[in-house]
Design a protein around this motif. Sequence first.
Motif, PDB file in Angstrom:
ATOM      1  N   PHE A 284      62.776  50.734  72.160  1.00  0.00           N
ATOM      2  CA  PHE A 284      63.371  52.156  72.225  1.00  0.00           C
ATOM      3  C   PHE A 284      64.618  52.193  72.838  1.00  0.00           C
ATOM      4  CE2 PHE A 284      58.911  52.784  72.520  1.00  0.00           C
ATOM      5  CZ  PHE A 284      58.608  53.942  72.042  1.00  0.00           C
ATOM      6  N   ALA A 285      65.476  50.916  72.876  1.00  0.00           N
ATOM      7  CA  ALA A 285      66.771  50.835  73.272  1.00  0.00           C
ATOM      8  C   ALA A 285      67.395  51.068  71.932  1.00  0.00           C
ATOM      9  CB  ALA A 285      67.498  49.488  73.927  1.00  0.00           C
ATOM     10  N   ILE A 286      66.782  50.305  70.920  1.00  0.00           N
ATOM     11  CA  ILE A 286      67.208  50.388  69.604  1.00  0.00           C
ATOM     12  C   ILE A 286      67.193  51.721  68.781  1.00  0.00           C
ATOM     13  CG2 ILE A 286      66.920  49.500  66.909  1.00  0.00           C
ATOM     14  CD1 ILE A 286      66.511  46.923  68.446  1.00  0.00           C
ATOM     15  N   LYS A 287      66.075  52.441  69.094  1.00  0.00           N
ATOM     16  CA  LYS A 287      65.937  53.906  68.803  1.00  0.00           C
ATOM     17  C   LYS A 287      66.861  54.901  69.167  1.00  0.00           C
ATOM     18  CE  LYS A 287      62.561  57.423  68.612  1.00  0.00           C
ATOM     19  NZ  LYS A 287      62.482  58.269  67.835  1.00  0.00           N
ATOM     20  N   VAL A 288      67.259  54.851  70.586  1.00  0.00           N
ATOM     21  CA  VAL A 288      67.917  55.641  71.097  1.00  0.00           C
ATOM     22  C   VAL A 288      69.409  55.266  71.165  1.00  0.00           C
ATOM     23  CG1 VAL A 288      68.768  56.150  73.605  1.00  0.00           C
ATOM     24  CG2 VAL A 288      66.365  56.076  73.074  1.00  0.00           C
ATOM     25  N   ASN A 289      69.824  54.067  71.200  1.00  0.00           N
ATOM     26  CA  ASN A 289      71.204  53.941  70.910  1.00  0.00           C
ATOM     27  C   ASN A 289      71.586  53.445  69.540  1.00  0.00           C
ATOM     28  OD1 ASN A 289      71.187  54.112  73.581  1.00  0.00           O
ATOM     29  ND2 ASN A 289      71.184  51.787  74.113  1.00  0.00           N
ATOM     30  N   GLY A 290      70.915  52.833  68.718  1.00  0.00           N
ATOM     31  CA  GLY A 290      71.398  52.368  67.392  1.00  0.00           C
ATOM     32  C   GLY A 290      72.263  51.470  67.558  1.00  0.00           C
ATOM     33  N   PHE A 291      73.175  51.065  66.492  1.00  0.00           N
ATOM     34  CA  PHE A 291      74.113  50.202  66.650  1.00  0.00           C
ATOM     35  C   PHE A 291      75.420  50.876  65.710  1.00  0.00           C
ATOM     36  CE2 PHE A 291      70.427  47.661  66.352  1.00  0.00           C
ATOM     37  CZ  PHE A 291      70.706  46.704  67.553  1.00  0.00           C
ATOM     38  N   SER A 292      76.566  50.632  66.208  1.00  0.00           N
ATOM     39  CA  SER A 292      77.774  51.013  65.304  1.00  0.00           C
ATOM     40  C   SER A 292      78.471  49.795  64.991  1.00  0.00           C
ATOM     41  CB  SER A 292      78.512  51.647  66.538  1.00  0.00           C
ATOM     42  OG  SER A 292      79.212  50.900  67.172  1.00  0.00           O
TER      43      SER A 292
ATOM     44  N   ASP B  97      72.141  60.704  58.453  1.00  0.00           N
ATOM     45  CA  ASP B  97      72.155  62.063  59.010  1.00  0.00           C
ATOM     46  C   ASP B  97      71.246  62.082  60.290  1.00  0.00           C
ATOM     47  OD1 ASP B  97      71.435  64.498  60.002  1.00  0.00           O
ATOM     48  OD2 ASP B  97      71.318  65.547  57.877  1.00  0.00           O
ATOM     49  N   ALA B  98      71.556  62.007  61.603  1.00  0.00           N
ATOM     50  CA  ALA B  98      70.408  61.838  62.747  1.00  0.00           C
ATOM     51  C   ALA B  98      69.307  62.690  62.419  1.00  0.00           C
ATOM     52  CB  ALA B  98      71.207  62.132  63.848  1.00  0.00           C
ATOM     53  N   VAL B  99      69.523  63.925  61.773  1.00  0.00           N
ATOM     54  CA  VAL B  99      68.364  64.829  61.882  1.00  0.00           C
ATOM     55  C   VAL B  99      67.395  64.638  60.847  1.00  0.00           C
ATOM     56  CG1 VAL B  99      67.409  67.293  61.962  1.00  0.00           C
ATOM     57  CG2 VAL B  99      69.416  66.436  63.327  1.00  0.00           C
ATOM     58  N   SER B 100      68.079  64.907  59.411  1.00  0.00           N
ATOM     59  CA  SER B 100      67.325  64.642  58.448  1.00  0.00           C
ATOM     60  C   SER B 100      66.941  63.284  57.653  1.00  0.00           C
ATOM     61  CB  SER B 100      67.547  65.757  57.277  1.00  0.00           C
ATOM     62  OG  SER B 100      69.160  65.738  57.073  1.00  0.00           O
ATOM     63  N   PHE B 101      67.860  62.578  57.647  1.00  0.00           N
ATOM     64  CA  PHE B 101      67.835  61.300  57.244  1.00  0.00           C
ATOM     65  C   PHE B 101      68.314  60.240  58.156  1.00  0.00           C
ATOM     66  CE2 PHE B 101      68.117  64.045  53.293  1.00  0.00           C
ATOM     67  CZ  PHE B 101      67.051  63.776  52.674  1.00  0.00           C
ATOM     68  N   SER B 102      67.437  60.092  59.229  1.00  0.00           N
ATOM     69  CA  SER B 102      67.637  59.111  60.108  1.00  0.00           C
ATOM     70  C   SER B 102      67.477  57.719  59.795  1.00  0.00           C
ATOM     71  CB  SER B 102      66.664  59.517  61.440  1.00  0.00           C
ATOM     72  OG  SER B 102      65.609  59.251  61.172  1.00  0.00           O
ATOM     73  N   SER B 103      68.110  56.890  60.612  1.00  0.00           N
ATOM     74  CA  SER B 103      67.773  55.664  60.231  1.00  0.00           C
ATOM     75  C   SER B 103      66.072  55.096  60.305  1.00  0.00           C
ATOM     76  CB  SER B 103      68.375  54.408  61.159  1.00  0.00           C
ATOM     77  OG  SER B 103      68.777  54.802  62.431  1.00  0.00           O
ATOM     78  N   ALA B 104      65.817  55.676  61.242  1.00  0.00           N
ATOM     79  CA  ALA B 104      64.116  55.503  61.556  1.00  0.00           C
ATOM     80  C   ALA B 104      63.311  56.035  60.372  1.00  0.00           C
ATOM     81  CB  ALA B 104      63.579  56.339  62.720  1.00  0.00           C
ATOM     82  N   LEU B 105      63.665  57.056  59.789  1.00  0.00           N
ATOM     83  CA  LEU B 105      63.231  57.676  58.301  1.00  0.00           C
ATOM     84  C   LEU B 105      63.387  56.733  57.192  1.00  0.00           C
ATOM     85  CD1 LEU B 105      61.948  60.310  56.923  1.00  0.00           C
ATOM     86  CD2 LEU B 105      64.309  60.579  56.094  1.00  0.00           C
ATOM     87  N   LYS B 106      64.421  56.141  56.962  1.00  0.00           N
ATOM     88  CA  LYS B 106      65.001  55.258  56.148  1.00  0.00           C
ATOM     89  C   LYS B 106      64.207  53.990  56.219  1.00  0.00           C
ATOM     90  CE  LYS B 106      69.650  56.957  55.329  1.00  0.00           C
ATOM     91  NZ  LYS B 106      70.863  56.598  55.088  1.00  0.00           N
ATOM     92  N   GLU B 107      64.111  53.674  57.354  1.00  0.00           N
ATOM     93  CA  GLU B 107      63.380  52.021  57.645  1.00  0.00           C
ATOM     94  C   GLU B 107      61.879  52.471  57.294  1.00  0.00           C
ATOM     95  OE1 GLU B 107      64.317  51.581  61.632  1.00  0.00           O
ATOM     96  OE2 GLU B 107      66.548  51.315  61.212  1.00  0.00           O
ATOM     97  N   ARG B 108      61.402  53.590  57.521  1.00  0.00           N
ATOM     98  CA  ARG B 108      59.900  53.866  57.571  1.00  0.00           C
ATOM     99  C   ARG B 108      59.521  53.990  55.969  1.00  0.00           C
ATOM    100  NH1 ARG B 108      56.013  52.917  57.795  1.00  0.00           N
ATOM    101  NH2 ARG B 108      54.113  54.023  58.202  1.00  0.00           N
ATOM    102  N   MET B 109      60.536  54.749  55.380  1.00  0.00           N
ATOM    103  CA  MET B 109      60.292  54.785  53.889  1.00  0.00           C
ATOM    104  C   MET B 109      60.266  53.595  53.019  1.00  0.00           C
ATOM    105  SD  MET B 109      59.870  57.561  51.901  1.00  0.00           S
ATOM    106  CE  MET B 109      59.813  58.015  50.368  1.00  0.00           C
ATOM    107  N   VAL B 110      61.063  52.747  53.402  1.00  0.00           N
ATOM    108  CA  VAL B 110      61.237  51.380  52.566  1.00  0.00           C
ATOM    109  C   VAL B 110      59.905  50.613  53.003  1.00  0.00           C
ATOM    110  CG1 VAL B 110      63.665  51.055  52.017  1.00  0.00           C
ATOM    111  CG2 VAL B 110      62.614  50.193  54.259  1.00  0.00           C
ATOM    112  N   VAL B 111      59.369  50.656  54.284  1.00  0.00           N
ATOM    113  CA  VAL B 111      58.327  49.956  54.431  1.00  0.00           C
ATOM    114  C   VAL B 111      57.133  50.548  53.829  1.00  0.00           C
ATOM    115  CG1 VAL B 111      56.585  49.492  56.436  1.00  0.00           C
ATOM    116  CG2 VAL B 111      58.888  49.293  56.895  1.00  0.00           C
ATOM    117  N   ALA B 112      56.958  51.768  53.997  1.00  0.00           N
ATOM    118  CA  ALA B 112      55.886  52.579  53.215  1.00  0.00           C
ATOM    119  C   ALA B 112      55.902  52.100  51.601  1.00  0.00           C
ATOM    120  CB  ALA B 112      55.986  54.025  53.494  1.00  0.00           C
ATOM    121  N   VAL B 113      56.884  52.317  51.077  1.00  0.00           N
ATOM    122  CA  VAL B 113      56.986  52.290  49.652  1.00  0.00           C
ATOM    123  C   VAL B 113      56.745  50.776  49.275  1.00  0.00           C
ATOM    124  CG1 VAL B 113      58.275  52.313  47.343  1.00  0.00           C
ATOM    125  CG2 VAL B 113      58.340  54.201  49.119  1.00  0.00           C
TER     126      VAL B 113
END
Lengths: 627, 547
Positions: A284-292, B97-113
């Motif tokens: 959750f720290a990674i999710k909230v903070n990310g990295f720069s 872009d934190a809302v529409s193309f967040s890093s979580a979305l990108k990560e999830r997409m590569v995993v799923a594909v």
Amino acid sequence: MAGCSIRALWILNNFDSVVFSRRFPVVERQWRTACKAENENSSNDNLNYTVYPLLPTDSELAAAFVERKKREGSARGFGIRVTQSAEGSDSWVDDPITRHIISLFINKDEERENNMLWPLILHMKGHYCILVLPLVEPQHLKAYAGVCRRSDCGNAIGVPGSLSSLLFDLPSITGACMVAHAIGDVITGDVVEPEVVVSASPSVGGLLDSLTGSIGISGISTRTKPVAAPVAASTTSSTAVIGAVTSDAPKFGSRPLDKDALRTFINSSMPFGTPLDLSYSNIFAIKVNGFSSSDLPLPDLKQPAWKPYLYKGKQRMLFTIHETVHAAMYDRDEIPDSISISGQVNCRAELEGLPDVSFPLTGLNKAGIEVLSFHPCAQVPEQGVDKQAVMFSPPLGNFVLMHYQAFCGLGPPVKGFYQLSMVSEDEGAFLFKLCLMEGYKAPLTMEFCTVTMPFPRRRVVSFDGTPSIGTVSTTEHLVEWKIITGGRGLTGRSIEATFPGTIKFAPWQIQRLPSSRSFLGADEDSDFETDSTNNMVNVEEFLMEKMSKDLPPADLEEPFCWQAYNYAKVTFKIVGASLSGMSIDPKSVSIYPAVKAPVEFSSQVTSGDYILWNTLGKCPFAATVKV
Amino acid sequence: MTEKPPLKYLSPQDWELLIEDFQYDVVRREKWTSHYSPLSILDLALSSILRKDFPLKLSLISFLEEFSDSLFRNFEVQLALDRLIDAVRSVVQAPHDAVSFSSALKERMVVAVTSILICIGNDVEVCLGQLESLVELLLTIVNRPSHGADRQMRAVACECLRELERAFPCLLAEIAGHIWGLCQSERTHASQSYILLFTLVIHNIVTRKVNVSILNTSVPLVPFNVPQFVVGGSSREVSGLNFKELRRVMAFLLESPQILTPSAMMEFMSLVMPVALVLELQASMLKVQFSGLLYSYDPMLCHVVLMIYSRFVDAFDGQEASIARRLVLISREAQLPLVFRLLALHWLLGFIGLVPDSGGRKKQSIVEIGLGFFYPSVFDPLALKSLKLDLLAFCAICLNTLSADNMGGGSSEVAGPRVSVVKLFEDGLVSVSAFKWLPPWSTETAVAFRTFHKFLIGARSHSDTDSSTNRTLMESTIFHTLEVLSGSFLFLPLETCLITNFINHFGGLSTLTLVTTGTTMDEKSAEWMVLFKASIIMPLKVLANPV
């Protein structure tokens, strides 16, 4: 087969419907490939058993879970073989671990042989049942199916294909248990980091901190701005629980399932079904903070996966020893008192970079330290030596550096006796005579001490008596005696406390047992409810006899049937030092590469199951080893 | 089947319903599949994922991942994969872009594909192009070691490559040298994923005996081509692996465990051990480096040591007792959830089964450990008490065998263990002694009876067909010990009705005992009387309540 991969997981609510499920197709593909190979070869197999290659849908799984619950008496099951155990069921295996590692029959009505799903890790948390299905090889499933149909019960030792050898060969089950517990913590929000207590000192905090005595620092997300967590309160809430009926029936009242948090956790901790990191706080720290881009890695060292962020700021180290005392106090010649301590050293290292920290552990033998287990970041010293040095590379945030089990070096903090004598069926006279903190010197301080007498099966009607010290209150099913209350701690001296009194209960009524009564196949019509008082020598025996007739069976997770005994439970908190003698000298803590960082150390002791058994009644005990 | 025309856009609520129906069962699933073709569901899903403001992107990705396998028919696979790979490329390359193309979305997409390709693209030859495109995209991501912002994405891409390598073994064998280089350069917390990826590549090279040079980086990283020997199945086997190179690689890999999480450690060791076996590395090296993990409180790490033990039993010669002691101590850790304490005792039993027995030494140490550690303590949960009592019963069997082995030495040596067996039984049973007065359905009674049963028949092999050990049992010391033991309870008259009452309460178990000892009443009636007499100690309350 080695390693750990998860095929699927399900979360069921207390209505047995699936509220969350997740399947991992990549792992499932491995299972199907293995099944295909196994089934092709199974012509040589004398088991003549083909494995079930598919995962159930949510509704099939829920139906199978309900079916097992019915067949096995409860969600967890019987655990040991009883009259109702059906051949092929978990309890037929006759091993208590089958309450945690279960099998389900998918579409049981179809009378197929190969519909067993195993091993499912069952973890119950809040009002949810979590089921995790790790990948095993088809032959392991077949072996378990065989174990479930053996005519002999119990666990065979050293026999290939026995339950123990399966569990030994299958780290995936161990991993899946870890996953189930991690998910349980996520869905109930029970992810508090271990508490690290800072004693009031000019270097930390101001007036408020010295007043509250401690600050808790939690969460890696607070690395720039520590937030004070609630001070560990003197809770006595656990008292009521102890005497209460414990069943595995899930309870209402938990918060709704946070599916987003759950998905985030699963996606990061095991993107393909193979667990990579089960640390909630890191994820959750990674999710909230990310990295720069400015978060530069160290030039010469690899950053461990368990430490995604490096600390920056003022450096210091905090250690807190937290001990929990369990005691069974008998005050009888023939049964020695038993006191044991479960301790842990919690740590918070606010150190820059990736330093190594080491300190000597001394006096382990004197402290009677029995078991020492370490955090994965520690390099484990040689065991069994009196003087050991612990070296570790600390992760970020609060963590438990080590666990230990020890004897009580100082003698019991509360000793004495509790006597309850029934003068009639509904009236009893009791006497407490206790000595608190005998032989305890400053800085050991007892912050509070409360004694409760739970009567879960009787209703308290009235009560009479005045203790020599403290206050008394009653509720319907317990009497609570507060000997020392917050604010007036006991330091540097011992006190004696006596409390004679009488207690009156509502007339005893035969209580119908919950359905789990049939645990051992007791016949409802058996003549156990005879009411002949004539041949009973005294009231106590008569009452015990009468009351024990409708005692429900204890859960296998309980140490004994709590409700069968009269006892008083003591809760307390002691600060100032540990009771085992375990200690860390701040001056002997060394950090490499050398850095000037203040080291603070504190300790606190709380009571676990600290029980004074009624000296005049029955009590559970265990033989001690006399080697 | 003809392609149905694309239907109207599905709202987030529609999607929620669709996902729920798919998860629920096949009937509800058909509600949708009869109206929408699989490819149109895919198109609708992908267009929603690529939209800026769609709220359920992550759920949709999970849906595609979970159900693609059952959704697409053979002839649709290539088309589906093409669309997915285009989509993943767009998502990955979209500006952050934190809302529409967040890093979580990108990560999830590569995993799923990646996951979908592995599951539906079974045939490498058919999906070669798509596989190469995906691997290339992933390699481009991982090829920026130690950069700041995208470290988590790199870790995820490594995991995707690892799954592809697992599904298509030796896919990355020819670029192993590059991956090693990346492994050495990565210094952020993502290095764990690089190391696991490289370890798997090496594992596959070694176990499939593929002749590639790991130091040679002449094959470029990108553009990526699937090696011929993966596509055609043509063998690239040679007589020998490049042991010298591989040993160097192993030396590198074995330096890395301290940066791994416990979960990753388990994965790492499961890959390293087969390699160590093939390369004939000294097992003592692994032992020295990893056996300390047994003293961790993380059960996964403890199990790693047991995995090493089971592969390299000989290397641990002489340390069996300390491992056994540690396992039993794990079960005493009150801080651990109960399931792990029970597991530790099962591991111990499994471990005992593996330890070679030389001259009764094993049994001797089991007895020694048992006397010190198998006694249940008062606050042990009943489940744990029950398993500890099993272990005490096992100790009793060892004592018996030991005493039988010592028979020649005179009667005093036999008497010693006899006394101990009785003591073990009596001491053990104290922890559930409430069976004497609690109602027959109490858990304590169940555990006590189970223990008695264990002491009685535990010596017997659990093979259903083996009757020879059964006879041995009947003549064994433990049987006679129990006879002696039960004798002390025989002051009570043995009314038939009481036995019947007893059987009524414990019907299942008694019958069971009959079955398991494999003898009939006629055949061994004397022994059976002993059994019943001894059993009488259990339901004392039955005796106290005349029928």
